[in-house]
Write a protein that holds these residues in place. Sequence first.
Motif, PDB file in Angstrom:
ATOM      1  N   LYS A 309     -15.092 -41.958  -8.234  1.00 35.42           N
ATOM      2  CA  LYS A 309     -13.860 -42.414  -8.871  1.00 35.42           C
ATOM      3  C   LYS A 309     -12.872 -41.289  -9.148  1.00 35.42           C
ATOM      4  O   LYS A 309     -11.662 -41.451  -8.952  1.00 35.42           O
ATOM      5  N   ILE A 310     -13.384 -40.152  -9.621  1.00 35.30           N
ATOM      6  CA  ILE A 310     -12.456 -39.075  -9.989  1.00 35.30           C
ATOM      7  C   ILE A 310     -11.809 -38.463  -8.750  1.00 35.30           C
ATOM      8  O   ILE A 310     -10.604 -38.175  -8.744  1.00 35.30           O
ATOM      9  N   ARG A 311     -12.569 -38.293  -7.716  1.00 37.51           N
ATOM     10  CA  ARG A 311     -12.013 -37.772  -6.466  1.00 37.51           C
ATOM     11  C   ARG A 311     -10.882 -38.676  -5.958  1.00 37.51           C
ATOM     12  O   ARG A 311      -9.824 -38.199  -5.543  1.00 37.51           O
ATOM     13  N   LYS A 312     -11.118 -40.002  -6.024  1.00 35.88           N
ATOM     14  CA  LYS A 312     -10.084 -40.949  -5.587  1.00 35.88           C
ATOM     15  C   LYS A 312      -8.859 -40.859  -6.486  1.00 35.88           C
ATOM     16  O   LYS A 312      -7.724 -40.918  -6.021  1.00 35.88           O
ATOM     17  N   LYS A 313      -9.098 -40.716  -7.772  1.00 39.64           N
ATOM     18  CA  LYS A 313      -7.986 -40.609  -8.723  1.00 39.64           C
ATOM     19  C   LYS A 313      -7.117 -39.392  -8.422  1.00 39.64           C
ATOM     20  O   LYS A 313      -5.886 -39.478  -8.381  1.00 39.64           O
ATOM     21  N   LEU A 314      -7.756 -38.265  -8.206  1.00 41.76           N
ATOM     22  CA  LEU A 314      -7.014 -37.022  -8.024  1.00 41.76           C
ATOM     23  C   LEU A 314      -6.195 -37.029  -6.741  1.00 41.76           C
ATOM     24  O   LEU A 314      -5.046 -36.589  -6.722  1.00 41.76           O
ATOM     25  N   GLY A 315      -6.803 -37.489  -5.665  1.00 46.66           N
ATOM     26  CA  GLY A 315      -6.046 -37.703  -4.433  1.00 46.66           C
ATOM     27  C   GLY A 315      -5.690 -36.468  -3.631  1.00 46.66           C
ATOM     28  O   GLY A 315      -5.025 -36.597  -2.593  1.00 46.66           O
ATOM     29  N   ILE A 316      -6.087 -35.282  -4.065  1.00 51.01           N
ATOM     30  CA  ILE A 316      -5.700 -34.068  -3.345  1.00 51.01           C
ATOM     31  C   ILE A 316      -6.899 -33.213  -2.925  1.00 51.01           C
ATOM     32  O   ILE A 316      -6.724 -32.121  -2.392  1.00 51.01           O
ATOM     33  N   ILE A 317      -8.109 -33.721  -3.154  1.00 53.40           N
ATOM     34  CA  ILE A 317      -9.286 -32.930  -2.818  1.00 53.40           C
ATOM     35  C   ILE A 317      -9.506 -32.988  -1.303  1.00 53.40           C
ATOM     36  O   ILE A 317      -9.602 -34.077  -0.730  1.00 53.40           O
ATOM     37  N   PRO A 318      -9.583 -31.841  -0.626  1.00 57.88           N
ATOM     38  CA  PRO A 318      -9.786 -31.844   0.829  1.00 57.88           C
ATOM     39  C   PRO A 318     -11.064 -32.588   1.215  1.00 57.88           C
ATOM     40  O   PRO A 318     -12.054 -32.599   0.475  1.00 57.88           O
ATOM     41  N   GLN A 319     -11.061 -33.212   2.374  1.00 58.15           N
ATOM     42  CA  GLN A 319     -12.189 -34.020   2.812  1.00 58.15           C
ATOM     43  C   GLN A 319     -13.483 -33.218   2.914  1.00 58.15           C
ATOM     44  O   GLN A 319     -14.573 -33.750   2.708  1.00 58.15           O
ATOM     45  N   ASN A 320     -13.367 -31.943   3.244  1.00 59.12           N
ATOM     46  CA  ASN A 320     -14.567 -31.133   3.441  1.00 59.12           C
ATOM     47  C   ASN A 320     -15.085 -30.500   2.153  1.00 59.12           C
ATOM     48  O   ASN A 320     -16.030 -29.711   2.179  1.00 59.12           O
ATOM     49  N   VAL A 321     -14.476 -30.839   1.010  1.00 56.88           N
ATOM     50  CA  VAL A 321     -14.878 -30.264  -0.277  1.00 56.88           C
ATOM     51  C   VAL A 321     -15.626 -31.306  -1.090  1.00 56.88           C
ATOM     52  O   VAL A 321     -15.146 -32.409  -1.313  1.00 56.88           O
TER      53      VAL A 321
END
Length: 445
Positions: A309-321
Amino acid sequence: MGRPTTCTVATMLLLFLSIHSGFSGPVSAAKESWGYVDVREGAHMFWWLYYANSPDNSYTELPLVMWLQGGPGGSGTGFGNFEEIGPLDRELDERETTWIQAASVLFVDNPVGTGFSYTDSPDALTKDVAAVAADMLVLLKEFFSQKAEFQSIPFYIFSESYGGKMAAAISLELTKAISSGAVKCNLAGVALGDSWISPLDSVLTWGPYLYSTSLLDDAGLAEVGNAAEAVKRAVSDGEFEKATALWSILENVVEQNTNGVNFYNILGQESDDDDSVKSSLKEGYLSVLAKRHVRPLNSETLGQLMNGKIRKKLGIIPQNVTWGGQAEEVFASMSGDFMKSVTDIVDELLVAGVNVTVYNGQLDLIVDTIGQEIWVKSLRWPEIQSFSKMKWTALDDPESPGVTGGFYKTHKNFAFYWILKAGHMIPSDQGPMALRMMQMITQQE
């Protein structure tokens, strides 16, 4: 990979989560912001800011607190945020003792490789607190440039465990940068919570502390003492990698003689069905140490939240991280720095006039209060003798008036808080007391 853009939103856990991620928790009216800073080539540091959300004051009337987690490799945006002082807990329920009711809070995943911070290659990981401080100065310069409204607001650095060691080094370099005009901010103080400032003073007092609390017998005290002396000899010889290996052996001796005492709260115990550390004893000592001191900060449950959920919320985390994906590598990279003392840095901060606070949990073993008191008394700061002669003042537990929740004393620009019934993670164990302490340190009481 280029740096993702900064995102700013006006609500806590966006309605996006409610609609698209099955999130059904409360939505707060707090304002928040987050982003990445490229602190070096191939090194990207993530930060997350919550603006103060007080019914009585604007955020511009309240201090800014930066929280640094330990490990090294523990995530402030994850553990510090959702397990300790952020507006929501791990279940995404509102936290009554969140610090954002009294301050804006800046979480930084530090050093690079921690949490959502990442490096493009292992070579970009830091190896000591000097490199950690240099990276943080780049981030703070960018942050205060972007958020110019915070330049005049009192800025405090709060920390926990290894985060305190990093916080001391960062504060000293920040003080120099402010003086030279390189960074524009109003550094008002640094708070070192259960901090790995003088590792040797910690490990040498484990035996006496455990013995005094009936967790060691005479034979166990002797075994722990002998293992601690081996660490001391390695440090005295300047063999810091060896000292780290011997520290791992010492921890095994402690666990064997206490039937698995919990290093973060002596009233707890390592679970018998958790073989994560026991099974790794065949591995290298760094793997053992990382599993013992980094994995608790990167639990599977918290990882699911952060990578979901948090990753989706933030929206800027690179796919490989992946959140926490480099945590153990961060820990291993800093291995030569573990057993080095930074008491000299604390002395420099005090002499420079920086407000320094030490706070410690009564039930903490890894950084026991006895060890903290020893290195504090050994400071060369001219006022330390006057401080040591002072009597402490009792503090009521905010939830139980008339019941002592802690003690403190302060002299000039130095203070010490003893927090009762708390282990290593004071805000988790004693949230109301931790909040009150923060307000006192930031001069709101």
